[in-house]
Design an enzyme around this catalytic site. Structure first.
Site, PDB file in Angstrom:
ATOM      1  N   LYS A  51       0.834  -1.215   0.000  1.00 44.03           N
ATOM      2  CA  LYS A  51       0.000   0.000   0.000  1.00 44.03           C
ATOM      3  C   LYS A  51       0.869   1.265   0.000  1.00 44.03           C
ATOM      4  O   LYS A  51       0.672   2.170  -0.804  1.00 44.03           O
ATOM      5  CB  LYS A  51      -0.920   0.025   1.240  1.00 44.03           C
ATOM      6  CG  LYS A  51      -1.804  -1.203   1.372  1.00 44.03           C
ATOM      7  CD  LYS A  51      -2.676  -1.154   2.612  1.00 44.03           C
ATOM      8  CE  LYS A  51      -1.909  -1.159   3.923  1.00 44.03           C
ATOM      9  NZ  LYS A  51      -1.249  -2.431   4.249  1.00 44.03           N
ATOM     10  N   ARG A  86      -9.774   0.529   9.562  1.00 43.67           N
ATOM     11  CA  ARG A  86      -9.266  -0.820   9.818  1.00 43.67           C
ATOM     12  C   ARG A  86     -10.251  -1.665  10.617  1.00 43.67           C
ATOM     13  O   ARG A  86      -9.992  -2.838  10.871  1.00 43.67           O
ATOM     14  CB  ARG A  86      -7.984  -0.699  10.630  1.00 43.67           C
ATOM     15  CG  ARG A  86      -6.746  -1.025   9.847  1.00 43.67           C
ATOM     16  CD  ARG A  86      -5.568  -0.739  10.750  1.00 43.67           C
ATOM     17  NE  ARG A  86      -4.415  -1.484  10.420  1.00 43.67           N
ATOM     18  CZ  ARG A  86      -3.371  -0.958   9.798  1.00 43.67           C
ATOM     19  NH1 ARG A  86      -3.398   0.289   9.392  1.00 43.67           N
ATOM     20  NH2 ARG A  86      -2.310  -1.688   9.594  1.00 43.67           N
ATOM     21  N   ARG A 101      12.114  -4.957   4.946  1.00 44.00           N
ATOM     22  CA  ARG A 101      11.834  -3.533   4.670  1.00 44.00           C
ATOM     23  C   ARG A 101      12.716  -2.610   5.508  1.00 44.00           C
ATOM     24  O   ARG A 101      12.932  -2.820   6.689  1.00 44.00           O
ATOM     25  CB  ARG A 101      10.364  -3.236   4.974  1.00 44.00           C
ATOM     26  CG  ARG A 101      10.061  -1.740   5.012  1.00 44.00           C
ATOM     27  CD  ARG A 101       8.602  -1.426   5.026  1.00 44.00           C
ATOM     28  NE  ARG A 101       7.864  -2.083   6.075  1.00 44.00           N
ATOM     29  CZ  ARG A 101       6.542  -2.106   6.154  1.00 44.00           C
ATOM     30  NH1 ARG A 101       5.834  -1.497   5.232  1.00 44.00           N
ATOM     31  NH2 ARG A 101       5.946  -2.732   7.122  1.00 44.00           N
ATOM     32  N   ARG A 106      11.318  -0.746  11.108  1.00 48.65           N
ATOM     33  CA  ARG A 106      10.235  -0.450  12.042  1.00 48.65           C
ATOM     34  C   ARG A 106      10.219  -1.456  13.192  1.00 48.65           C
ATOM     35  O   ARG A 106      10.537  -2.632  12.998  1.00 48.65           O
ATOM     36  CB  ARG A 106       8.883  -0.525  11.287  1.00 48.65           C
ATOM     37  CG  ARG A 106       8.489   0.791  10.683  1.00 48.65           C
ATOM     38  CD  ARG A 106       7.334   0.716   9.739  1.00 48.65           C
ATOM     39  NE  ARG A 106       6.191  -0.088  10.156  1.00 48.65           N
ATOM     40  CZ  ARG A 106       5.079  -0.216   9.441  1.00 48.65           C
ATOM     41  NH1 ARG A 106       4.972   0.432   8.288  1.00 48.65           N
ATOM     42  NH2 ARG A 106       4.084  -0.966   9.849  1.00 48.65           N
ATOM     43  N   ARG A 130      -0.283  -8.934  13.632  1.00 55.02           N
ATOM     44  CA  ARG A 130      -0.838  -7.958  12.675  1.00 55.02           C
ATOM     45  C   ARG A 130      -1.747  -8.664  11.664  1.00 55.02           C
ATOM     46  O   ARG A 130      -2.805  -8.150  11.304  1.00 55.02           O
ATOM     47  CB  ARG A 130       0.303  -7.234  11.946  1.00 55.02           C
ATOM     48  CG  ARG A 130       1.007  -6.201  12.830  1.00 55.02           C
ATOM     49  CD  ARG A 130       2.382  -5.824  12.306  1.00 55.02           C
ATOM     50  NE  ARG A 130       2.351  -5.026  11.102  1.00 55.02           N
ATOM     51  CZ  ARG A 130       3.431  -4.731  10.376  1.00 55.02           C
ATOM     52  NH1 ARG A 130       4.622  -5.170  10.750  1.00 55.02           N
ATOM     53  NH2 ARG A 130       3.322  -3.990   9.301  1.00 55.02           N
TER      54      ARG A 130
END
Ligand code: AP5
Length: 328
Positions: A110, A185, A225, A270, A281
């Site tokens: 996203k 969400r 990431r 992160r 998650r």
């Protein structure tokens, strides 16, 4: 100047944002022309006063300046007109004003595609994840409340995120539309969003891009990431490495070599991009977030995207989704 359908569309529900744009565009054209004229006028006055002081004949120079003055004004008008036409073209291609949701599991892509949409549509990206991380770094009350939940991969309370979005969409840059990344969400958030849009402008969400990926590929995406904190630019050690990236003799990435391509700043990972937090998650996503899709699907503007392919191919599908509205 405008295609007919564009004029008709302009007369529809987003009349006010269209007029805001037109007024701003016309003002900037006038300002550019005025700047050219004023520059020329200043030069002309300079010549005239020099001529008076020295008793010389500057008539031909003044003629040149007046010509320059007119050319400067016309050039300013032309340059601004070109810019305005480009924006108009964008409005026409992706009409109506987008209230767009990027929907998908953690790591679905996203944020990566949002950066491209921002460039293409010149709309602000409203990422609740980025806003919450900024609040954590700033040590605000919201940040303190959100910190532990985020690290554990849990959702932050509806009350906090709804409050953040309610305030953010009132900012002037949202008048031309906006991209919601990571919000809503939960069904509670989706209904709160419907209500705040209806009350504010009588509008509703009009596009949902749903990034579909098998969950089995997400661990590699999320754990590989690295991000540039200041800009939010996202990199990946395999799929989108920064130019500076180096590996040691065993093939492991050397953390100190991870630098942002544009600024050279160090990249960071992160706190919730771990295998353990990802499990939580994904379970939050399946239980609380996926049901929202039915809420929007029934309204007929969900566009499914195969996000399990190379980034440029995903972008092609995103562009089709922005133009066509729905495929499901
Ligand atoms: P948030 O920041 O929103 O994270 P997320 O939804 O989990 O999504 P990500 O940012 O992890 O993934 P992405 O889809 O943007 O992937 P990206 O493009 O970076 O939320 C974080 C936390 O904040 C939540 O867990 C929660 O605690 C809290 N929160 C936020 N909003 C909330 C809300 N509304 N309510 C309650 N709590 C909330 O891509 C991932 C990686 O893959 C990158 O490295 C990228 O380079 C790479 N990649 C991207 N596309 C491709 C591709 N096509 N092929 C290969 N690699 C790719």
């Amino acid at each position: 100047m405008f295609p007919k359908f564009f004029k008709t569309a302009a007369a529809s529900s987003s009349r006010s944002s269209y007029h805001t744009f037109r007024t701003a565009a016309n003002n900037s054209k006038r300002r550019a022309a005025a700047a050219g004229l004023m520059g020329g006028a200043g030069l002309t006055a300079g010549f005239a006063s020099a001529a008076m002081c020295e008793g010389k004949d500057y008539t031909s120079d003044i003629g040149l300046v007046i010509g320059g003055l007119l050319l400067g004004g016309a050039a300013g008008w032309y340059v601004q007109s070109r810019k305005t036409d480009q924006v108009e073209e964008r409005y026409a291609t992706y009409w109506p004003r987008k209230i767009l949701i990027l929907f998908g599991a953690p790591g679905a892509g996203k944020g990566t595609q949002a950066a491209k949409i921002v460039e293409e549509l010149d709309l602000p990206q409203l990422s609740t994840g980025d806003m919450l991380r900024a609040a954590v770094v700033a040590g605000t009350e919201v940040g303190k409340k959100a910190d532990a939940a985020m690290k554990a991969g849990e959702l932050v309370s509806d009350e906090i995120v709804v409050g953040i979005i309610r305030d953010r969409i009132k900012e002037p840059d949202c008048a031309k539309g906006f991209i919601l990344d990571g919000f809503p969400r939960t069904l509670v958030q989706a209904k709160a969003l419907d209500e705040m849009l209806a009350v504010a402008s009588g509008e509703s969400v009009n596009s949902v891009l749903s990034f579909e990926v098998p969950h089995s590929i997400l661990e590699e995406r999320v754990c590989g990431r690295w991000i540039h904190k200041a800009s939010g630019r996202s990199y990946h050690i395999s799929f989108a490495p920064p130019k500076s990236m180096k590996r040691d003799a065993d093939g492991n990435v050397i953390p100190a070599s991870m630098k942002d391509d544009q600024t050279g700043d160090p990249l960071v990972q992160r706190a919730d991009d771990t295998k353990e937090a990802l499990v939580k998650r994904l379970s939050e996503y399946s239980n609380s977030t996926v049901p929202i899709l039915d809420h929007y699907r029934s309204k007929g503007f969900v566009y499914n995207i195969n996000a399990n392919q190379a980034i440029p191919k995903v972008w092609k599908e995103v562009q089709a989704g922005l133009k066509n509205g729905a495929n499901k």
